[in-house]
Design an enzyme around this catalytic site. Structure first.
Site, PDB file in Angstrom:
ATOM      1  N   HIS A   6       0.828  -1.199   0.000  1.00  0.00           N
ATOM      2  CA  HIS A   6       0.000   0.000   0.000  1.00  0.00           C
ATOM      3  C   HIS A   6       0.866   1.253   0.000  1.00  0.00           C
ATOM      4  O   HIS A   6       2.068   1.192   0.235  1.00  0.00           O
ATOM      5  CB  HIS A   6      -0.972   0.032   1.193  1.00  0.00           C
ATOM      6  CG  HIS A   6      -0.321   0.066   2.548  1.00  0.00           C
ATOM      7  ND1 HIS A   6      -0.101  -1.072   3.296  1.00  0.00           N
ATOM      8  CD2 HIS A   6       0.146   1.101   3.291  1.00  0.00           C
ATOM      9  CE1 HIS A   6       0.470  -0.735   4.451  1.00  0.00           C
ATOM     10  NE2 HIS A   6       0.639   0.572   4.463  1.00  0.00           N
ATOM     11  N   HIS A  77       4.353   7.176   3.349  1.00  0.00           N
ATOM     12  CA  HIS A  77       5.244   6.015   3.272  1.00  0.00           C
ATOM     13  C   HIS A  77       4.818   5.062   2.165  1.00  0.00           C
ATOM     14  O   HIS A  77       3.690   5.119   1.672  1.00  0.00           O
ATOM     15  CB  HIS A  77       5.304   5.264   4.608  1.00  0.00           C
ATOM     16  CG  HIS A  77       4.012   4.619   5.044  1.00  0.00           C
ATOM     17  ND1 HIS A  77       3.075   5.274   5.813  1.00  0.00           N
ATOM     18  CD2 HIS A  77       3.508   3.379   4.823  1.00  0.00           C
ATOM     19  CE1 HIS A  77       2.046   4.452   6.053  1.00  0.00           C
ATOM     20  NE2 HIS A  77       2.285   3.297   5.463  1.00  0.00           N
ATOM     21  N   GLU A 127       7.863   1.056   4.816  1.00  0.00           N
ATOM     22  CA  GLU A 127       7.252   0.103   5.753  1.00  0.00           C
ATOM     23  C   GLU A 127       7.403  -1.298   5.169  1.00  0.00           C
ATOM     24  O   GLU A 127       7.176  -1.499   3.983  1.00  0.00           O
ATOM     25  CB  GLU A 127       5.751   0.435   5.922  1.00  0.00           C
ATOM     26  CG  GLU A 127       4.978  -0.570   6.765  1.00  0.00           C
ATOM     27  CD  GLU A 127       3.456  -0.302   6.784  1.00  0.00           C
ATOM     28  OE1 GLU A 127       3.033   0.868   6.592  1.00  0.00           O
ATOM     29  OE2 GLU A 127       2.707  -1.275   6.973  1.00  0.00           O
TER      30      GLU A 127
HETATM   31 CO    CO Z   1       1.102   1.587   6.245  1.00  0.00          CO
END
Ligand code: CO
Length: 382
Positions: A6, A77, A127
């Protein structure tokens, strides 16, 4: 190769942003979830190959609020799915990157996550995340075959889609993995067949039959007050979906059969028996998944052995299915030959064919976003 799981975007007011994305991308939020430890509420939107995670600060001292104060709304991110989060943490730590936590943490959307400090990644906050199995607690409906377990996701006002797992599989190990990609657009309901998952154990006096499995599915539709549903079935579940369309045509809208096979011969029975032998060698794990694996394994062997004798009848049944069917299969399926998809496609009067790149029969090893996209396109949702 890692997948972009994502893109995290920091926002002041998620409701305004959600409306914008609904306009621009036709993407709906399928889940909102607070992560108190990080001081954020997350809102997830599903796209074809990835997701967007909107991050809204819920406390003044949250890292997302500091980010918003410093540079305003925008990309926060990039998150990549790693197969083993602990191994990824150890490897990157060792390589000199700076994780922002001492170990992987519980994140939103059933994940374990950690972040890397952007100073060593050219200014991008990265991440790493790893999915946990995404399966709500089962509910049960009592039937003449004993309790049948089912699971539901999403808005019951949307069109219903029933998910049917394969032989020796379950909602937990197979079909629940598709749910996150379908839940934003559909009322998703999954069934554990008799002997499988959290449903009643198989017994020697009640053999497993296609009729019995179709009854399992109809009992769950009854329990939910659903007159009819689209049905997705994987492998044996695909055959059961088509069997439902043949036997209970008024209850089935459209059917998607992935990895199904009707033209059973001695060689396919052998291949299936070999898979069951391998599962027998993992008896403890299989008992944990199914209750009584020895009883299920024995009942499945009996069920599979009679399939070559039923091949002609199966093919005739397919010719009666009037519903639109999508026949889908991985091009390099390691259990069934690709011809299986063409045979099924040719036997059905109203079917489309989708061959997806993939090397595995097992649904849990198949690339799920493209499959979910095919399902949604065929069902004309999302
Ligand atoms: Co995230």
């Amino acid at each position: 190769m890692l997948r972009l799981e994502h893109v995290g975007i920091a926002v002041h007011d998620a409701s305004a942003v959600r409306a914008t994305y609904a306009d621009v991308l036709k993407a709906l939020t399928y889940k909102s979830e607070a992560v108190d430890e990080q001081g954020v509420t997350t809102h997830f939107l599903a796209l074809q190959n990835t997701k967007i995670e909107l991050l809204e600060a819920i406390s003044e001292d949250s890292p997302v609020q500091r980010f918003l104060d410093r540079q305003g709304e925008g990309v926060h991110h990039l998150a990549f799915e790693v197969p083993d989060i602990d191994a990824a943490f150890a490897r990157l730590h060792e390589a000199g990157f700076t994780p922002l936590s001492d170990e992987p943490l519980d994140g939103a959307d059933q994940k374990r996550i950690f972040f890397l400090h952007p100073k060593a990644t050219h200014g991008v906050l990265i991440e790493c995340c790893s999915s946990q199995p995404h399966c709500p607690a089962p509910k049960h409906v009592d039937t003449e075959h004993g309790p049948v377990a089912y699971y539901a996701w999403g808005d019951p006002e949307r069109p219903s889609l029933l998910l049917l797992h394969g032989a020796a599989g379950s909602t937990y190990t197979e079909t629940s993995l598709l749910a996150p990609y379908l839940e934003p657009y559909l009322h998703v309901v999954a069934v554990d067949f008799t002997g499988h998952g959290a449903s009643a154990n198989a017994t020697p006096d009640t053999p497993l039959t296609a009729d019995g499995f179709a009854d399992n599915a109809c009992s769950v539709l009854d329990a939910l007050g659903c007159d009819r549903a689209h049905v997705f079935g994987f492998s044996m579940g695909g055959n059961i979906a088509l069997h439902m369309a043949h036997r209970h045509p008024d209850r089935v809208d459209r059917v998607v059969s992935h990895g199904g096979h009707i033209d059973w011969k001695a060689a396919t029975v052998d291949a299936m028996m070999h898979r069951l032998d391998r599962a027998d060698a993992n008896g403890t794990r299989m008992d944990a998944l199914h209750g009584d694996w020895a009883a299920l394994s024995s009942a499945l062997r009996t069920f599979v052995e009679q399939l070559p004798g039923a091949a002609l009848r199966l093919r005739r049944q397919m010719q009666t299915v009037q519903q639109p069917v999508l026949v889908s299969m991985a091009d390099a399926d390691d259990l069934f030959p690709l011809q299986a998809a063409l045979t099924l496609h040719n036997a059905l009067p109203n079917s489309r064919l989708a061959i997806l790149p993939g090397r595995h029969h097992a649904l849990q090893k198949h690339p799920l976003p493209p499959l979910a996209h095919q399902i949604r396109a065929f069902l004309q949702v999302g």
